[in-house]
Design a protein around this motif. Structure first.
Motif, short mmCIF file in Angstrom:
data_model
loop_
_atom_site.label_atom_id
_atom_site.label_comp_id
_atom_site.label_asym_id
_atom_site.label_seq_id
_atom_site.Cartn_x
_atom_site.Cartn_y
_atom_site.Cartn_z
N ILE A 7 -41.87 -15.15 -68.75
CA ILE A 7 -40.80 -14.30 -69.25
C ILE A 7 -41.53 -12.78 -69.55
CG2 ILE A 7 -39.30 -13.63 -71.04
CD1 ILE A 7 -38.79 -16.64 -71.28
N ILE A 8 -42.47 -12.67 -70.07
CA ILE A 8 -43.12 -11.57 -70.49
C ILE A 8 -43.67 -10.89 -69.10
CG2 ILE A 8 -45.31 -10.34 -71.63
CD1 ILE A 8 -45.16 -12.56 -73.84
N GLU A 9 -44.32 -11.52 -68.52
CA GLU A 9 -44.85 -10.90 -67.08
C GLU A 9 -43.81 -10.41 -66.20
OE1 GLU A 9 -47.94 -9.86 -67.12
OE2 GLU A 9 -48.73 -11.62 -68.56
N PHE A 10 -42.88 -11.24 -66.09
CA PHE A 10 -41.81 -10.89 -65.37
C PHE A 10 -41.09 -9.60 -65.56
CE2 PHE A 10 -37.28 -10.50 -64.21
CZ PHE A 10 -37.51 -10.70 -62.72
N PHE A 11 -40.69 -9.43 -67.03
CA PHE A 11 -40.16 -8.20 -67.27
C PHE A 11 -41.00 -6.89 -67.47
CE2 PHE A 11 -36.87 -11.30 -69.06
CZ PHE A 11 -35.91 -10.80 -68.54
N ARG A 12 -42.22 -7.14 -67.49
CA ARG A 12 -42.91 -6.04 -67.36
C ARG A 12 -43.47 -5.59 -65.98
NH1 ARG A 12 -48.38 -7.14 -71.13
NH2 ARG A 12 -48.35 -4.94 -71.36
N ALA A 13 -43.11 -6.42 -65.12
CA ALA A 13 -43.53 -6.30 -63.61
C ALA A 13 -42.10 -5.48 -62.98
CB ALA A 13 -43.81 -7.65 -62.85
N VAL A 14 -40.71 -5.39 -63.30
CA VAL A 14 -39.81 -5.02 -62.71
C VAL A 14 -39.64 -3.58 -63.22
CG1 VAL A 14 -37.32 -5.41 -62.39
CG2 VAL A 14 -38.91 -7.34 -62.56
N PRO A 15 -39.22 -2.54 -62.44
CA PRO A 15 -39.03 -1.30 -63.14
C PRO A 15 -37.61 -1.18 -63.99
CG PRO A 15 -39.17 -1.31 -60.56
CD PRO A 15 -39.14 -2.68 -61.10
N LEU A 16 -37.91 -0.54 -65.05
CA LEU A 16 -36.87 -0.54 -65.82
C LEU A 16 -35.34 -0.31 -65.28
CD1 LEU A 16 -35.88 -0.84 -68.70
CD2 LEU A 16 -36.60 1.58 -69.22
N LEU A 17 -35.43 0.67 -64.41
CA LEU A 17 -34.18 1.30 -63.75
C LEU A 17 -33.42 -0.03 -63.01
CD1 LEU A 17 -33.13 3.82 -63.66
CD2 LEU A 17 -33.82 4.25 -61.28
N VAL A 18 -34.33 -0.61 -62.37
CA VAL A 18 -33.75 -1.94 -61.77
C VAL A 18 -33.23 -2.93 -62.82
CG1 VAL A 18 -34.08 -3.85 -60.21
CG2 VAL A 18 -35.38 -1.62 -59.70
N LEU A 19 -33.93 -2.72 -63.81
CA LEU A 19 -33.34 -3.91 -64.81
C LEU A 19 -32.08 -3.67 -65.47
CD1 LEU A 19 -35.07 -6.38 -65.66
CD2 LEU A 19 -36.12 -5.04 -67.52
N LEU A 57 -31.61 1.93 -52.29
CA LEU A 57 -31.02 0.94 -51.21
C LEU A 57 -30.51 -0.17 -52.22
CD1 LEU A 57 -31.20 -0.01 -48.35
CD2 LEU A 57 -33.17 -1.70 -49.19
N LEU A 58 -30.80 -0.31 -53.15
CA LEU A 58 -30.22 -1.13 -54.24
C LEU A 58 -28.96 -0.75 -54.59
CD1 LEU A 58 -30.09 -3.56 -56.43
CD2 LEU A 58 -31.32 -2.23 -57.92
N GLN A 59 -28.71 0.62 -54.91
CA GLN A 59 -27.47 1.10 -55.33
C GLN A 59 -26.47 1.11 -54.01
OE1 GLN A 59 -29.01 4.80 -57.15
NE2 GLN A 59 -27.10 4.38 -58.24
N ALA A 62 -26.96 -11.03 -55.61
CA ALA A 62 -28.09 -11.57 -55.72
C ALA A 62 -29.32 -11.31 -54.91
CB ALA A 62 -27.76 -13.07 -56.04
N LEU A 63 -28.95 -11.53 -53.59
CA LEU A 63 -30.03 -11.34 -52.60
C LEU A 63 -30.50 -10.00 -52.63
CD1 LEU A 63 -28.67 -13.34 -49.17
CD2 LEU A 63 -30.77 -13.63 -50.72
N VAL A 64 -29.69 -8.98 -52.68
CA VAL A 64 -30.04 -7.53 -52.81
C VAL A 64 -31.04 -7.37 -53.88
CG1 VAL A 64 -29.28 -5.24 -53.17
CG2 VAL A 64 -27.73 -6.89 -52.03
N PHE A 65 -30.62 -8.02 -55.13
CA PHE A 65 -31.72 -7.70 -56.20
C PHE A 65 -33.03 -8.54 -55.77
CE2 PHE A 65 -28.36 -6.37 -58.97
CZ PHE A 65 -29.18 -5.60 -59.79
N VAL A 66 -32.81 -9.59 -55.15
CA VAL A 66 -33.95 -10.37 -55.00
C VAL A 66 -35.07 -9.61 -53.95
CG1 VAL A 66 -35.06 -12.33 -53.92
CG2 VAL A 66 -33.27 -12.71 -55.44
N ALA A 67 -34.43 -9.04 -52.89
CA ALA A 67 -35.03 -8.11 -51.98
C ALA A 67 -35.70 -6.84 -52.69
CB ALA A 67 -34.40 -7.78 -50.71
N VAL A 68 -34.97 -6.36 -53.42
CA VAL A 68 -35.39 -5.17 -54.13
C VAL A 68 -36.71 -5.50 -54.93
CG1 VAL A 68 -35.13 -3.11 -55.58
CG2 VAL A 68 -33.43 -3.65 -53.56
N VAL A 69 -36.31 -6.55 -55.92
CA VAL A 69 -37.45 -6.71 -56.83
C VAL A 69 -38.69 -7.26 -56.15
CG1 VAL A 69 -38.11 -8.51 -58.66
CG2 VAL A 69 -36.06 -7.32 -58.56
N ALA A 70 -38.49 -8.01 -55.13
CA ALA A 70 -39.53 -8.34 -54.28
C ALA A 70 -40.29 -7.12 -53.84
CB ALA A 70 -39.24 -9.30 -53.17
N GLY A 71 -39.68 -6.20 -53.32
CA GLY A 71 -40.27 -5.16 -52.71
C GLY A 71 -41.19 -4.41 -53.74
#
Lengths: 295, 297, 216
Positions: free
Chosen positions: B108-120, C171-173, C184-193
């Protein structure tokens, strides 16, 4: 302490400046009165209208950055034609203006706002189209706009229509129909996408883009605000019927809004709303209201 | 500390050279500032009437900016409190003896640190309602800030727990406390107290990150300044744009400097206090200070 | 899955935009940050003061404010970037440089004073002792923090989406609107990026950290 000294200096500068009045302050004026009148109404048990009346709050998604249709005043309250439409509907439900909660919906998140029940209606220069109808339903249309192009005053790039956009940079908003239209039908244009038209207007003013494209009424608002900076090409190339978005399957609510609109067309409140908002900015007469489409 | 012995205390000639160099540098910097001011002046940006709008209550501008600052502080404070509480739990979880607790918590810790806050934040705003969790713009922003910062704070608090003298936990075990008692009554309170300056420094990061609320339409300080720009632009042309951006930037800087100053005072005080004194310096790593979803994996 | 295949060109372009944004601004930030760090430890008080001012300024300003200033503010001093991509590069580089400087300075401070003293005792001057003794050791200790700054920078590029750069978040937006049923797939693709950039970076950093560790 150093900090207190800075603070004192800052406050002194503030007082000094407060002494001289700003132009905006001198022009600060009373908010215009509304045309809508509140009525007492009864709705059938269990209907969406009854639920909203019971909650005592109509949640409206609108724009806050589009002069004439939805622009926040300095107090933070949105004003414009869209806002007047929302007030008309609220009044017919027996709700006062204070009972409307406005939320900003930017172009890219209007459908999610309805799908996720964050708002009851979206009145936000919202074009009715089939793709959107898959997710939500529309009342109206309450206005017919058309996609047009705004250029710098004097039209230095000689843009007369969408075909002239090839190789030019043109600004629009992500998630809007005009942006999709350019993307699919005029792929040679270089599309610059922001999240709000006001950023596009800034970019055009600063010479970073050659043109801004969206619905003519939105553009006229910007042109009216800065006639020496912007110019409208005035050659609309699409038809954009504006609808009032409601959640999918809310047929009863949709019928109710359509009734409100038709009544407003007939008794002149629709035209009065236009004169007070978009009409006051552009100096144009209220057009012939479009006929409501009850699909 | 190598920096202090890198050079001799300069002699008279060295000092003179330095003075000349400094003077030349100063002239250069002043020249740049002057050039900027000159251009601003030519464009009429220094006209006092334009700056007066920031203090003219008839325009609502100062009220709006102050109100927005309160909203910004509110979302940052809520995010901070929730993140500290959750972060403490995660920190304890990551130090658990049981692999079935430790590994998921680490994930959990690693995941939330790895994703941009904006995306979160966008995820909280757009996706959570799909699965039945309705979020307002405020909620999405607060939740996004919480999720990201709890992961960052978990690591900070974990380091704090590990830095506490082993004698503390050993004596607690010796008087018959269980592991959870040692954690909740002995280690976590000391760790949080020791980490107080860092926690306040983290608040600066949170305050900065709250400006990402523009993406979901939350009217925090920056979005409000932008909204005022839009309105005034329309009514008067772009004569207040520069002033409002400067004002928003200055408000952030002043509030953050005050917070950093508070953090330094607390740090100095805790260093004097033998009970919480730490050997190492309590400073946020550079990447954590960057915010915006920064942080190591 | 066919959704991802259909939109693959879009995702690839957005990913490459994000990656190039991060790389270009990362290089600029490293150069500027190193210069700032050298200024912060230099014998000239004016340089130290200037560098400290720079770091404090950017450390306390949201990156979004920096973006706004460069995109819509500096036009009032008659400056303008030729493209939105370069505006984003400048904003990210100016902001990140302050943190590169901080990471480097803490690295320089982590080199034991004895090293610098020994260098000085050998008769090396400021420049020599910095470039041949302190910085080479400092760079080793700063690999992990610098690497983490790089990862943070890669994630911070997402803010450019609000300023007309067509990156992964933009792209996500776009897709969250036009392909709402595949959210869900859109988020997966972007996060994976983003993870494609951050995870290998983190791995390389941890390997370098072990390789370069100085046993003292």
């Amino acid at each position: 302490m150093r900090i207190t000294r800075y603070a004192a200096g800052f406050a002194a500068a503030g007082l000094l400046l407060a002494g001289c009045a700003s132009e905006a302050g001198n022009q600060a004026e009373e908010a215009p009165e509304t045309t809508a009148e509140v009525e007492e109404v009864e709705f059938p048990e269990g209907s969406t209208m009854a639920e909203i009346v019971e909650a005592g709050e109509l949640r409206v998604g609108t724009k806050i950055d589009q002069p004439g249709f939805g622009l926040a005043n300095t107090a933070g309250e949105p004003e414009g034609f869209d806002v007047e439409m929302a007030k008309l509907i609220a009044a017919k439900m027996g709700l006062s203006e204070d009972q409307i909660t406005f939320t900003e919906t930017v172009s890219a998140n209007r459908e999610p706002f309805l799908v996720e029940d964050r708002v009851d209606i979206v009145v936000a220069t919202y074009t009715i189209n089939d793709k959107r109808k898959e997710l939500i339903d529309f009342a109206g249309p309450y206005y017919e706009a058309g996609q047009d192009i705004m250029v710098a005053a004097g039209n230095p790039e000689n843009i007369e229509g969408p075909d002239d956009l090839a190789g030019k940079s043109v600004c629009s908003v992500e998630g809007s129909t005009p942006a999709e239209n350019i993307r699919t039908n005029y792929p040679e244009a270089e599309l610059v996408l922001y999240d709000a038209y006001s950023k596009c207007a800034d970019d055009l003013r600063n010479g970073n883009v050659d043109a801004v494209t969206t619905d003519n009424v939105i553009l006229t608002g910007f042109v009216a605000g800065a006639p020496d900076a912007f110019e409208l090409v005035g050659n609309p190339f699409t038809e954009e019927p504006y609808g009032i978005g409601v959640q999918k399957g809310e047929d009863e609510f949709r019928d109710f809004i359509n009734d409100v609109l038709e009544e407003a067309y007939e008794n002149g409140t629709w035209a009065a709303a236009w004169d007070k908002t978009a009409g006051a900015i552009t100096g144009t007469e209220a057009p012939e209201p479009p006929s409501v489409n009850r699909y | 500390m190598s920096a202090t012995v890198l050079f001799d205390v300069p002699g008279p000639r060295g000092r003179r050279r330095q003075r000349i160099g400094s003077a030349v540098g100063l002239v250069f910097v002043l020249g740049l500032v002057g050039l900027a001011l000159w251009r601003l002046g030519i464009n009429g940006q220094l006209d006092p009437a334009r700056w007066a709008i920031l203090f003219d209550t008839r325009t609502n501008v100062p009220q709006r900016l102050l109100g927005a600052l309160v909203d910004t502080l509110e979302v940052a404070a809520i995010g901070m409190i929730a993140a500290t509480v959750l972060g403490a739990f995660l920190a304890v979880g990551r130090l658990s003896d049981h692999a079935w607790v430790r590994i998921p918590v680490a994930a959990i810790i690693e995941f939330f640190r790895a994703v941009p806050l904006l995306v979160l934040i966008l995820f909280c705003f757009l996706f959570l309602p799909r699965v039945g969790i309705s979020t307002s713009a405020f909620g999405a922003l607060a939740l996004g800030l919480t999720l990201y910062n709890m992961a960052v704070l978990a690591e900070i608090i974990r380091a704090g727990i590990l830095s506490i003298d082993r004698g503390q936990s050993e004596s607690a075990y010796a008087i018959g406390m269980r592991k959870w008692q040692v954690m909740t009554f002995i280690l976590v309170p000391q760790a949080v107290r020791r980490m107080l300056p860092v926690l306040i420094a983290q608040l600066v990061v949170l305050l900065k990150d709250s400006s990402l609320g523009f993406i979901v339409g939350y009217l925090e300080l920056l979005r409000t300044a932008r909204s005022l720009v839009e309105t005034l632009n329309f009514q008067f042309g772009p004569i207040y744009t520069f002033q409002l951006y400067v004002a928003a930037g200055l408000i952030y800087i002043v509030v953050n400097l005050l917070l950093s100053w508070l953090a330094r005072i607390l740090e100095r005080r805790s260093r004097r206090d033998t009970k919480t004194a730490t050997a190492e310096k309590t400073e946020l790593p550079a990447d954590v200070q960057m915010g915006g979803g920064g942080g190591p994996l | 899955m066919s959704f991802l295949a259909e939109n693959f060109p879009l995702i690839r372009d957005a990913f490459l935009t994000t990656l190039s944004l991060a790389v270009v601004s990362g290089i600029c930030a490293l150069l500027l940050g190193t210069l700032l760090a050298a200024m912060r430890v230099s014998p000239v008080p004016a340089l130290r003061g200037l560098a400290t001012f720079y770091v404090e300024l950017f450390r306390n300003t949201p990156l979004t404010v920096v973006f706004f200033f460069l995109a819509f503010g500096i036009v009032y001093i008659d400056l303008q970037f030729p493209s939105r991509f370069l505006t984003a590069v400048a904003a990210l580089a100016l902001y990140t440089a302050a943190f590169v400087c901080e990471a480097l300075r803490s690295g320089i401070n982590a080199v034991p004073a004895g090293q610098a003293e020994a260098a000085r005792a050998l008769g090396l001057d400021f420049r020599q002792s910095l470039t041949t003794v302190v910085l080479p050791q400092a760079f080793r200790t700063v690999v992990p923090p610098l690497g983490n700054v790089w990862i943070a920078l890669a994630k911070n590029t997402s803010i450019a989406a609000g300023f007309a750069v067509a990156d992964l978040t933009a792209l996500l937006q776009r897709l969250s609107n036009s392909a709402a049923d595949e959210l869900a797939l859109v988020f997966v693709a972007v996060v994976a990026g983003y993870l494609v950039i951050t995870l290998p970076s983190a791995y390389v950093i941890s390997v370098l950290e072990r390789r370069l560790a100085i046993v003292r």
